[in-house]
Scaffold this motif. Sequence first.
Motif, PDB file in Angstrom:
ATOM      1  N   GLU A 193      16.410 -17.488  16.377  1.00 53.55           N
ATOM      2  CA  GLU A 193      17.355 -18.616  16.446  1.00 53.55           C
ATOM      3  C   GLU A 193      17.083 -19.645  15.349  1.00 53.55           C
ATOM      4  N   GLY A 194      16.774 -19.160  14.148  1.00 55.13           N
ATOM      5  CA  GLY A 194      16.525 -20.057  13.032  1.00 55.13           C
ATOM      6  C   GLY A 194      15.145 -20.687  13.023  1.00 55.13           C
ATOM      7  N   GLN A 195      14.307 -20.379  14.016  1.00 58.00           N
ATOM      8  CA  GLN A 195      12.945 -20.916  14.090  1.00 58.00           C
ATOM      9  C   GLN A 195      11.947 -19.848  13.630  1.00 58.00           C
ATOM     10  N   THR A 196      10.891 -20.283  12.946  1.00 60.82           N
ATOM     11  CA  THR A 196       9.908 -19.347  12.403  1.00 60.82           C
ATOM     12  C   THR A 196       8.631 -19.372  13.229  1.00 60.82           C
ATOM     13  N   ILE A 197       8.172 -18.175  13.612  1.00 55.47           N
ATOM     14  CA  ILE A 197       6.946 -18.019  14.393  1.00 55.47           C
ATOM     15  C   ILE A 197       5.942 -17.239  13.554  1.00 55.47           C
ATOM     16  N   ARG A 198       4.804 -17.846  13.260  1.00 54.91           N
ATOM     17  CA  ARG A 198       3.769 -17.125  12.524  1.00 54.91           C
ATOM     18  C   ARG A 198       3.031 -16.187  13.468  1.00 54.91           C
ATOM     19  N   VAL A 199       2.888 -14.934  13.040  1.00 60.44           N
ATOM     20  CA  VAL A 199       2.260 -13.923  13.890  1.00 60.44           C
ATOM     21  C   VAL A 199       0.960 -13.408  13.275  1.00 60.44           C
ATOM     22  N   PHE A 200       1.015 -12.968  12.027  1.00 61.75           N
ATOM     23  CA  PHE A 200      -0.191 -12.409  11.405  1.00 61.75           C
ATOM     24  C   PHE A 200      -1.275 -13.475  11.332  1.00 61.75           C
ATOM     25  N   ASP A 201      -2.462 -13.131  11.821  1.00 59.40           N
ATOM     26  CA  ASP A 201      -3.581 -14.069  11.887  1.00 59.40           C
ATOM     27  C   ASP A 201      -4.831 -13.347  11.402  1.00 59.40           C
ATOM     28  N   PRO A 202      -5.354 -13.710  10.228  1.00 60.79           N
ATOM     29  CA  PRO A 202      -6.534 -13.001   9.690  1.00 60.79           C
ATOM     30  C   PRO A 202      -7.743 -13.048  10.617  1.00 60.79           C
ATOM     31  N   SER A 203      -7.799 -14.038  11.520  1.00 58.80           N
ATOM     32  CA  SER A 203      -8.930 -14.112  12.442  1.00 58.80           C
ATOM     33  C   SER A 203      -8.794 -13.107  13.589  1.00 58.80           C
ATOM     34  N   VAL A 204      -7.603 -12.545  13.759  1.00 56.73           N
ATOM     35  CA  VAL A 204      -7.333 -11.580  14.824  1.00 56.73           C
ATOM     36  C   VAL A 204      -7.044 -10.198  14.259  1.00 56.73           C
ATOM     37  N   HIS A 205      -6.227 -10.160  13.222  1.00 54.96           N
ATOM     38  CA  HIS A 205      -5.743  -8.885  12.682  1.00 54.96           C
ATOM     39  C   HIS A 205      -6.597  -8.435  11.505  1.00 54.96           C
ATOM     40  N   ILE A 206      -7.079  -7.208  11.585  1.00 52.57           N
ATOM     41  CA  ILE A 206      -7.898  -6.629  10.519  1.00 52.57           C
ATOM     42  C   ILE A 206      -7.001  -5.747   9.661  1.00 52.57           C
ATOM     43  N   ALA A 207      -6.674  -6.247   8.474  1.00 52.62           N
ATOM     44  CA  ALA A 207      -5.793  -5.509   7.580  1.00 52.62           C
ATOM     45  C   ALA A 207      -6.498  -4.271   7.041  1.00 52.62           C
ATOM     46  N   ILE A 208      -5.737  -3.186   6.932  1.00 54.77           N
ATOM     47  CA  ILE A 208      -6.274  -1.940   6.372  1.00 54.77           C
ATOM     48  C   ILE A 208      -6.336  -2.082   4.862  1.00 54.77           C
ATOM     49  N   LYS A 209      -7.506  -1.871   4.320  1.00 53.65           N
ATOM     50  CA  LYS A 209      -7.680  -1.971   2.868  1.00 53.65           C
ATOM     51  C   LYS A 209      -7.404  -0.618   2.227  1.00 53.65           C
ATOM     52  N   PRO A 210      -6.596  -0.607   1.155  1.00 49.91           N
ATOM     53  CA  PRO A 210      -6.295   0.663   0.497  1.00 49.91           C
ATOM     54  C   PRO A 210      -7.489   1.207  -0.250  1.00 49.91           C
ATOM     55  N   ASN A 211      -7.463   2.496  -0.478  1.00 51.28           N
ATOM     56  CA  ASN A 211      -8.458   3.143  -1.319  1.00 51.28           C
ATOM     57  C   ASN A 211      -8.081   2.856  -2.765  1.00 51.28           C
ATOM     58  N   MET A 254       0.841  -1.192   0.000  1.00 47.98           N
ATOM     59  CA  MET A 254       0.000   0.000   0.000  1.00 47.98           C
ATOM     60  C   MET A 254       0.878   1.245   0.000  1.00 47.98           C
ATOM     61  N   GLN A 255       0.515   2.219  -0.811  1.00 51.43           N
ATOM     62  CA  GLN A 255       1.274   3.445  -0.872  1.00 51.43           C
ATOM     63  C   GLN A 255       1.081   4.261   0.409  1.00 51.43           C
ATOM     64  N   LEU A 256       2.090   5.016   0.768  1.00 48.66           N
ATOM     65  CA  LEU A 256       2.072   5.738   2.030  1.00 48.66           C
ATOM     66  C   LEU A 256       1.039   6.860   2.047  1.00 48.66           C
ATOM     67  N   GLY A 257       0.739   7.430   0.899  1.00 47.14           N
ATOM     68  CA  GLY A 257      -0.298   8.452   0.853  1.00 47.14           C
ATOM     69  C   GLY A 257      -1.632   7.896   1.329  1.00 47.14           C
ATOM     70  N   ASN A 258      -1.953   6.681   0.908  1.00 51.36           N
ATOM     71  CA  ASN A 258      -3.187   6.044   1.354  1.00 51.36           C
ATOM     72  C   ASN A 258      -3.158   5.751   2.848  1.00 51.36           C
ATOM     73  N   LEU A 259      -1.992   5.389   3.366  1.00 55.09           N
ATOM     74  CA  LEU A 259      -1.878   5.138   4.797  1.00 55.09           C
ATOM     75  C   LEU A 259      -2.153   6.407   5.597  1.00 55.09           C
ATOM     76  N   LEU A 260      -1.701   7.551   5.089  1.00 55.77           N
ATOM     77  CA  LEU A 260      -1.981   8.821   5.761  1.00 55.77           C
ATOM     78  C   LEU A 260      -3.481   9.102   5.793  1.00 55.77           C
ATOM     79  N   VAL A 261      -4.175   8.763   4.700  1.00 51.77           N
ATOM     80  CA  VAL A 261      -5.628   8.941   4.660  1.00 51.77           C
ATOM     81  C   VAL A 261      -6.292   8.013   5.668  1.00 51.77           C
ATOM     82  N   LEU A 262      -5.877   6.744   5.662  1.00 47.27           N
ATOM     83  CA  LEU A 262      -6.489   5.769   6.558  1.00 47.27           C
ATOM     84  C   LEU A 262      -6.197   6.066   8.020  1.00 47.27           C
ATOM     85  N   ALA A 263      -5.080   6.753   8.272  1.00 49.14           N
ATOM     86  CA  ALA A 263      -4.745   7.154   9.640  1.00 49.14           C
ATOM     87  C   ALA A 263      -5.451   8.439  10.045  1.00 49.14           C
TER      88      ALA A 263
END
Length: 480
Positions: free
Chosen positions: A239-257, A1-10
């Motif tokens: 330490e070479g181990q991968t932890i998944r963090v982003f979870d669509p059931s928890v995190h609501i992604a900001i949709k661009p204009n 997402m372009q930063l201009g849109n992020l400024l609008v969404l913020a």
Amino acid sequence: MQLGNLLVLANLITPEQLDEALDRQVRQGGRLGEHLVAAGALTPEALAAFLAKFPVEPKTIEATGLDETDLTELLIKQIHAFRLRSASEFGDAIKLPGFIVTDLVRLAVERKLLYAKGVRADNSAVMTYDLTEEGKRFANYALEKSQYNGPAPVTLKQFNLQVNQQKITNEIVTFDLVRQRIGDLNIEEELLEQSGPALNSGRAILLYGPPGNGKTTFALRLADVFKDIVYIPYAVTVEGQTIRVFDPSVHIAIKPNSASDTRAPSILRGEEVDARWVACKRPFVVAGGELTLEMLDLRYDPTSKLYEAPLHMKALGGCFVIDDFGRQLVSPANLLNRWIVPLESRLDYLKLHTGKSFSIPFDELVIFSTNLDPEDLMDPAFLRRLPYKIEIGSPSVALFKKILAKECLSHGIPVDEAMLDAIVHRIKVEKGLDLAAFQPRFVLDQVVGSCNFAEEPVSLNPKYLNYAINNLRIKRAEPA
């Protein structure tokens, strides 16, 4: 997402201000941020504060914080799993900029893991690639080490830095803002006055009181007070181990204009947001009676060799509500012992299955909600660590009648003051119940259901009203 849109969404600028600044940028050149400031759309301080928060796109493989061998393994796994063929597809999958993907492709070709097949028939400017036999063996080897094949992870250092940059206490909460976000929720004004300082502190809150008075609903509305954009990584490597963090059931992604996204790139200072992070609303996590201690630790899957982040790690930068506190599968004492250090030190410690421990910031608003007596659930030492204790008790008669009148009007039932008084009398005096915020909707829904069943116009039919009020409590035999 372009930063201009992020400024609008913020909510820092309007879409119209963005369009005007983009037009000026096209005509005059320069950076978008400079045009926004020159037009008075936002102050230099507000722009600088905004730019300081977003994760910057890495310029080199070294800047990702990841080893080129690990990135090559991840890229080859993705090509193998998703049958990717072009560099643009590689970039979309691994979420790294094109110049880094180009370097990784070159390294893979040099190692004879990939080979160039030629240009696409429908687009002579796009080179396509495929795995060599050695590349297929390499992909299987990489999958045996870890089955993670999502976007490139960020490092623990990068993750901790970002969490600290987007603290929930960065936002200033005012009485008017809380009132606005609470909206049409009918609550006592005193609750608003108590909640504001608690929200601004970022410290734990205890909501307590009898059931059915909206503690969970109130907590949901409090979470809506926070409007900042935060950045959540798809995954973190430790330490070479991968932890998944982003979870669509928890995190609501900001949709661009989408309309604004058709414009020229919104370059603010010659940098883009690192695509390994997802711009989201502040997270809001609710855990009820199903909560166990295991849900507050890393969950390792020995088959995929992946970790899933615990609930409170996913809630960082937002709110974590422990609903129906005291009714969890885990005892209150054990749960409180798990939280006592993080609430005090603002740090939490997690452990990999290898035995390696590491720390993460504990920056989130923790809300304990219970209809049990708090002094029966926790000792004085823990109560002291909950600096804000807000009782959500039975509504006053005036507030109850206001809620009841609102429910009547929502069903098209004329409001009669005498009838409201009669319902209050029936519940309080005849049934011997304390008033509760849930009762008006409970009663009206049942009355409407009875009217519909009898094929009658909806009204406060005394017989149906009596049925509904009786359902508020189990009927008991009269004493002899």
